[in-house]
Design a protein around this motif. Structure first.
Motif, short mmCIF file in Angstrom:
data_model
loop_
_atom_site.label_atom_id
_atom_site.label_comp_id
_atom_site.label_asym_id
_atom_site.label_seq_id
_atom_site.Cartn_x
_atom_site.Cartn_y
_atom_site.Cartn_z
N CYS A 25 0.84 -1.19 0.00
CA CYS A 25 0.00 0.00 0.00
C CYS A 25 0.88 1.25 0.00
O CYS A 25 2.11 1.15 0.08
CB CYS A 25 -0.88 0.01 1.25
SG CYS A 25 -1.91 -1.45 1.42
N THR A 26 0.24 2.39 -0.07
CA THR A 26 0.95 3.66 0.13
C THR A 26 0.27 4.42 1.25
O THR A 26 -0.94 4.29 1.47
CB THR A 26 0.95 4.54 -1.14
OG1 THR A 26 -0.38 4.83 -1.52
CG2 THR A 26 1.71 3.87 -2.28
N LEU A 27 1.07 5.20 1.94
CA LEU A 27 0.58 6.13 2.96
C LEU A 27 0.97 7.52 2.50
O LEU A 27 2.14 7.77 2.18
CB LEU A 27 1.22 5.84 4.33
CG LEU A 27 1.01 6.91 5.41
CD1 LEU A 27 -0.45 6.98 5.84
CD2 LEU A 27 1.92 6.63 6.61
N VAL A 43 -0.51 -2.06 5.41
CA VAL A 43 -1.65 -1.47 6.11
C VAL A 43 -2.63 -2.58 6.49
O VAL A 43 -2.87 -3.50 5.70
CB VAL A 43 -2.39 -0.45 5.20
CG1 VAL A 43 -3.64 0.09 5.90
CG2 VAL A 43 -1.48 0.69 4.81
N TYR A 45 -6.69 -3.06 7.95
CA TYR A 45 -7.96 -2.35 7.98
C TYR A 45 -8.92 -3.10 8.88
O TYR A 45 -9.17 -4.29 8.70
CB TYR A 45 -8.48 -2.25 6.56
CG TYR A 45 -9.88 -1.74 6.35
CD1 TYR A 45 -10.45 -0.75 7.15
CD2 TYR A 45 -10.65 -2.25 5.32
CE1 TYR A 45 -11.73 -0.29 6.92
CE2 TYR A 45 -11.94 -1.79 5.07
CZ TYR A 45 -12.47 -0.81 5.89
OH TYR A 45 -13.74 -0.35 5.64
N VAL A 54 -0.61 1.09 10.62
CA VAL A 54 0.67 0.96 9.94
C VAL A 54 1.72 0.82 11.03
O VAL A 54 1.74 1.62 11.98
CB VAL A 54 0.98 2.21 9.08
CG1 VAL A 54 2.38 2.14 8.49
CG2 VAL A 54 -0.07 2.40 8.00
N LYS A 62 7.36 9.76 8.07
CA LYS A 62 5.90 9.71 8.20
C LYS A 62 5.46 9.93 9.64
O LYS A 62 4.47 10.62 9.88
CB LYS A 62 5.33 8.42 7.61
CG LYS A 62 5.87 7.14 8.17
CD LYS A 62 5.38 5.95 7.35
CE LYS A 62 6.24 4.73 7.52
NZ LYS A 62 7.53 4.80 6.85
N VAL A 78 -4.41 6.13 2.94
CA VAL A 78 -3.72 4.91 2.56
C VAL A 78 -4.44 4.35 1.35
O VAL A 78 -5.67 4.47 1.23
CB VAL A 78 -3.62 3.87 3.70
CG1 VAL A 78 -2.70 4.36 4.79
CG2 VAL A 78 -4.99 3.53 4.27
N CYS A 79 -3.68 3.76 0.45
CA CYS A 79 -4.26 3.30 -0.81
C CYS A 79 -3.57 2.02 -1.25
O CYS A 79 -2.39 1.80 -0.97
CB CYS A 79 -4.06 4.39 -1.87
SG CYS A 79 -4.84 4.04 -3.45
N GLN A 80 -4.34 1.19 -1.97
CA GLN A 80 -3.78 0.01 -2.62
C GLN A 80 -4.45 -0.14 -3.97
O GLN A 80 -5.59 0.30 -4.17
CB GLN A 80 -3.93 -1.24 -1.77
CG GLN A 80 -5.35 -1.70 -1.56
CD GLN A 80 -5.42 -2.93 -0.68
OE1 GLN A 80 -4.53 -3.22 0.12
NE2 GLN A 80 -6.49 -3.68 -0.80
N THR A 88 -9.05 3.24 -1.26
CA THR A 88 -8.44 4.30 -0.46
C THR A 88 -9.20 4.45 0.84
O THR A 88 -10.43 4.44 0.84
CB THR A 88 -8.47 5.65 -1.22
OG1 THR A 88 -7.74 5.51 -2.44
CG2 THR A 88 -7.86 6.77 -0.39
#
Length: 137
Positions: A25-27, A43, A45, A54, A62, A78-80, A88
């Motif tokens: 994922c991204t943060l 991440v 959820y 995270v 971060k 956060v996204c994947q 997101t």
């Protein structure tokens, strides 16, 4: 422009299933000058508690960005993505240093990513209290 809103506390089964799969994922946090800082992370959820988590090192950029936002926390996302599927989660992040909360974040990480994180005495958990979600699971 099409919108794909999701209730972060009541996601549909496909969306939740997508967040259970193993994906990098991204943060996204904001630097003090307002520019985005986007980094790869793992991440987890948890719609039942309304949290995304995270695990990271306390000296990471971060963590610094989240702490700089003050006690109310920092607005983050956060996204994947996997092909045409994407998701997101948005919310307000805070840094947790309590061992039991870090342990819970590590447990959830191990469950999602299939490996127990290496011991790290400098580990903290970023907890994101979710306020919005979107995507196509």
């Amino acid at each position: 422009m099409a919108a794909y809103p999701v209730d972060p506390l009541r996601p549909d089964p496909a969306y939740l299933s997508f967040w259970r799969e193993r994906h990098l994922c991204t943060l996204t946090t904001l630097r003090p000058d307002g520019t985005p800082h986007v980094v790869p992370v793992g991440v987890t959820y948890d719609p039942e508690t309304g949290l995304a988590r995270v695990i990271t090192n306390k000296s990471s950029a971060k963590v610094g960005h989240v702490l700089a936002a003050g006690p109310e926390g920092a607005r983050v996302a956060v996204c994947q993505v996997d092909g045409r599927r994407w998701a997101t989660l948005e919310g307000r992040a805070t840094v947790c240093t309590e061992p039991e909360r870090i342990g819970e974040a590590e447990r959830r990480y191990a469950e999602r990513y299939g490996r127990v994180p290496s011991p790290n005495p400098d580990r903290v958990a970023i907890e994101i209290q979710l306020t919005a979600a979107m995507g196509r699971g």
